[in-house]
Design a protein around this motif. Structure first.
Motif, PDB file in Angstrom:
ATOM      1  N   ILE A   1       0.853  -1.186   0.000  1.00 31.02           N
ATOM      2  CA  ILE A   1       0.000   0.000   0.000  1.00 31.02           C
ATOM      3  C   ILE A   1       0.890   1.238   0.000  1.00 31.02           C
ATOM      4  CG2 ILE A   1      -1.783   1.266   1.242  1.00 31.02           C
ATOM      5  CD1 ILE A   1      -2.383  -1.468   2.686  1.00 31.02           C
ATOM      6  N   THR A   2       0.642   2.161  -0.892  1.00 32.79           N
ATOM      7  CA  THR A   2       1.383   3.420  -0.947  1.00 32.79           C
ATOM      8  C   THR A   2       0.416   4.594  -0.909  1.00 32.79           C
ATOM      9  OG1 THR A   2       3.222   2.473  -2.226  1.00 32.79           O
ATOM     10  CG2 THR A   2       2.952   4.866  -2.302  1.00 32.79           C
ATOM     11  N   VAL A   3       0.695   5.542  -0.005  1.00 32.38           N
ATOM     12  CA  VAL A   3      -0.080   6.776   0.082  1.00 32.38           C
ATOM     13  C   VAL A   3       0.762   7.907  -0.496  1.00 32.38           C
ATOM     14  CG1 VAL A   3      -1.199   8.445   1.615  1.00 32.38           C
ATOM     15  CG2 VAL A   3      -1.283   5.994   2.156  1.00 32.38           C
ATOM     16  N   LEU A   4       0.218   8.617  -1.480  1.00 29.67           N
ATOM     17  CA  LEU A   4       0.911   9.761  -2.060  1.00 29.67           C
ATOM     18  C   LEU A   4       0.366  11.041  -1.428  1.00 29.67           C
ATOM     19  CD1 LEU A   4       0.868   8.871  -5.872  1.00 29.67           C
ATOM     20  CD2 LEU A   4       2.576   8.271  -4.147  1.00 29.67           C
ATOM     21  N   GLU A   5       1.240  11.834  -0.834  1.00 29.45           N
ATOM     22  CA  GLU A   5       0.856  13.110  -0.245  1.00 29.45           C
ATOM     23  C   GLU A   5       1.667  14.221  -0.912  1.00 29.45           C
ATOM     24  OE1 GLU A   5      -0.199  16.378   1.340  1.00 29.45           O
ATOM     25  OE2 GLU A   5      -1.369  14.562   1.773  1.00 29.45           O
ATOM     26  N   GLN A   6       0.975  15.210  -1.466  1.00 25.53           N
ATOM     27  CA  GLN A   6       1.672  16.247  -2.211  1.00 25.53           C
ATOM     28  C   GLN A   6       2.503  17.164  -1.329  1.00 25.53           C
ATOM     29  OE1 GLN A   6      -0.786  19.415  -3.942  1.00 25.53           O
ATOM     30  NE2 GLN A   6      -2.531  18.617  -2.820  1.00 25.53           N
ATOM     31  N   ALA A   7       2.139  17.325  -0.055  1.00 29.32           N
ATOM     32  CA  ALA A   7       2.948  18.132   0.858  1.00 29.32           C
ATOM     33  C   ALA A   7       4.218  17.366   1.219  1.00 29.32           C
ATOM     34  CB  ALA A   7       2.150  18.463   2.108  1.00 29.32           C
ATOM     35  N   ASN A   8       5.161  18.067   1.812  1.00 30.97           N
ATOM     36  CA  ASN A   8       6.437  17.446   2.170  1.00 30.97           C
ATOM     37  C   ASN A   8       6.414  16.796   3.550  1.00 30.97           C
ATOM     38  OD1 ASN A   8       7.789  18.167  -0.249  1.00 30.97           O
ATOM     39  ND2 ASN A   8       8.071  20.256   0.513  1.00 30.97           N
ATOM     40  N   SER A   9       5.279  16.885   4.228  1.00 30.83           N
ATOM     41  CA  SER A   9       5.105  16.236   5.528  1.00 30.83           C
ATOM     42  C   SER A   9       3.611  16.169   5.799  1.00 30.83           C
ATOM     43  CB  SER A   9       5.819  17.020   6.637  1.00 30.83           C
ATOM     44  OG  SER A   9       5.264  18.321   6.756  1.00 30.83           O
ATOM     45  N   LEU A  10       3.232  15.512   6.899  1.00 34.89           N
ATOM     46  CA  LEU A  10       1.827  15.499   7.271  1.00 34.89           C
ATOM     47  C   LEU A  10       1.339  16.935   7.484  1.00 34.89           C
ATOM     48  CD1 LEU A  10       1.585  12.596   9.883  1.00 34.89           C
ATOM     49  CD2 LEU A  10       0.759  12.582   7.532  1.00 34.89           C
ATOM     50  N   ARG A  11       0.161  17.238   6.985  1.00 35.04           N
ATOM     51  CA  ARG A  11      -0.394  18.588   7.139  1.00 35.04           C
ATOM     52  C   ARG A  11      -1.116  18.674   8.484  1.00 35.04           C
ATOM     53  NH1 ARG A  11      -3.551  18.963   1.601  1.00 35.04           N
ATOM     54  NH2 ARG A  11      -3.708  16.736   2.022  1.00 35.04           N
ATOM     55  N   LEU A  12      -0.400  19.145   9.490  1.00 32.70           N
ATOM     56  CA  LEU A  12      -0.878  19.099  10.864  1.00 32.70           C
ATOM     57  C   LEU A  12      -1.568  20.385  11.294  1.00 32.70           C
ATOM     58  CD1 LEU A  12       2.158  17.270  12.516  1.00 32.70           C
ATOM     59  CD2 LEU A  12       0.025  16.300  11.623  1.00 32.70           C
ATOM     60  N   THR A  13      -1.789  21.310  10.371  1.00 32.28           N
ATOM     61  CA  THR A  13      -2.512  22.522  10.704  1.00 32.28           C
ATOM     62  C   THR A  13      -4.014  22.235  10.739  1.00 32.28           C
ATOM     63  OG1 THR A  13      -2.536  23.132   8.369  1.00 32.28           O
ATOM     64  CG2 THR A  13      -0.753  24.025   9.723  1.00 32.28           C
TER      65      THR A  13
END
Length: 398
Positions: free
Chosen positions: A34-46
């Motif tokens: 399983i691969t998750v692609l996230e466009q940000a460079n880290s988890l978006r914790l805002t």
């Protein structure tokens, strides 16, 4: 990249709550690669909070992270509602319901930490999908890399690239914008375990404790042309929200807004999507489908957007766990089954949310009359029947 192309059977677009919940569900069910692609460079914790009701907690329990989040968030005991136009107040006892205001950051971290390392790939985004004659699909990333997974799941939010490829139209503007934030009280706050909802003249608001130090709040009003500009300036955003709370006459809410942490503040235009394409079956094509806001963005009045994404994740995981991922026909049948399970539920909640928003925030005399003379008098725990949904447990394999 070539390694990802050869080993990733399941590709999830989007590393937000829907994407991580879907990945965790599949992982718990024993599915691999399983691969998750996230466009940000880290988890978006805002961001601030999600309201999680009974149905959402059942899904989180199925994923194995429910108790972790319960320890960090206060269970609320009631909802007090005030109409400023009529002066009426109403209290709903939550004795038989589980409602907590869950911080988005803590939910994301809990989901991410439960996943195997290297599941999430940052700085990557799908730019195009191409379907072959055999109904398998090739994904092209923005950097030009091409991937051919067995399953593609769009969890890429309200402006989803995957949903657009499936044939969904762009999301619709509801004509209202919502301010949100987290007030921080390092030495502890004095608020009881309840939320206060305020229905004003064209404005709705609410606030309640997340835990012993943090208090969530939101305010919604008619969208303005200047919203896009001030949404990037936390100082102005906080000031505008404070003025709205002052207009409502609630000093406690004003104090909570003054104590808001900058990275929790946001101002967004409410969006929804007409669900007729979803009902018609466009939420699946070949080995591609969507989850959460990518499928059914809705206004927040019922507090069900996040919970429905969690329900989607569990339902989709169960459908995929029943089939052989080496057989495209079985994958397609599983995704069709998933859509069939979810379409009625999403349609019902989406319509109820839209109607609730119109009645709660309407400044026109007719919505206010219906709200104060009909809806207000019928407020009761019976109106929470939609939280009784149970997506069921998972057969945990890992």
């Amino acid at each position: 990249m070539a390694l990802m192309q050869s080993k990733s059977k399941i590709l999830i677009a989007g590393g937000g709550i829907a994407g991580l919940a879907t990945a965790l569900t599949l992982h718990r069910l024993g599915l691999k690669s399983i691969t998750v692609l996230e466009q940000a460079n880290s988890l978006r914790l805002t961001g601030a909070c999600l309201t999680i009701w009974d149905n959402g907690w059942r899904a989180l329990d199925a994923m194995g992270v429910g108790d972790t989040l319960r320890r960090e968030h206060t269970q609320l005991q009631r909802i007090d509602t005030l109409s400023t136009t009529s002066g009426l107040t109403k209290c709903i006892d939550l004795q038989h319901h589980e409602m907590r205001l869950v911080q988005r950051k803590k939910l994301l971290v809990a989901l991410a930490q439960a996943l195997p390392s290297n599941t999430i790939r940052f700085g990557l985004k799908i730019s195009a999908i191409h379907q072959r004659q055999d109904r398998s699909s090739i994904v092209t990333l923005e950097d030009g890399t091409q991937i051919s997974p067995k399953v593609i799941i769009g969890c890429d939010g309200v402006n989803s690239t995957v949903a657009k490829w499936l044939g969904f139209g762009p999301p619709n503007l509801a004509g209202r914008s919502v301010f949100q934030g987290l007030g921080n009280f390092p030495q502890g706050h004095h608020f009881q375990p309840k939320t206060l909802e305020i229905w004003g003249n064209g404005i709705t608001a609410a606030f309640g404790p997340c835990n012993e130090t943090d208090v969530f709040w939101y305010l919604s009003r008619k969208s303005l042309s200047s919203d896009a500009e001030i949404s990037y300036n936390s100082t102005i955003l906080q000031e505008k929200a404070r003025h709205l709370a002052e207009d409502l006459g609630n000093k406690e809410m004003v104090e909570v807004i003054k104590r808001s942490t900058p990275n929790s503040l946001s101002l967004t235009s409410m969006k929804y999507r007409y669900l007729w394409p979803f009902i018609a079956g466009k939420a699946q094509k070949g080995n591609v489908t969507v989850v959460g806001d990518a499928m059914h963005p809705m206004t927040p009045e019922l507090g069900q957007g996040g919970a429905l994404a969690l329900e989607d994740s569990v339902t989709l995981g169960k459908c995929l766990a029943e089939v052989d991922l080496e057989k495209p026909a079985e994958i397609e049948a599983a995704l069709k089954k998933y859509v069939e399970h979810r379409k009625g539920r999403a349609f019902e909640i989406g319509v109820q949310s839209s109607v609730s928003g119109i009645l709660q925030s309407g400044s026109w005399w007719l919505p206010k009359l219906i709200r104060d003379k009909v809806v207000f008098n019928r407020l009761s725990p019976k109106m929470l029947h939609h939280t009784g949904y149970d997506c069921g447990p998972l057969q945990i394999l890992s």
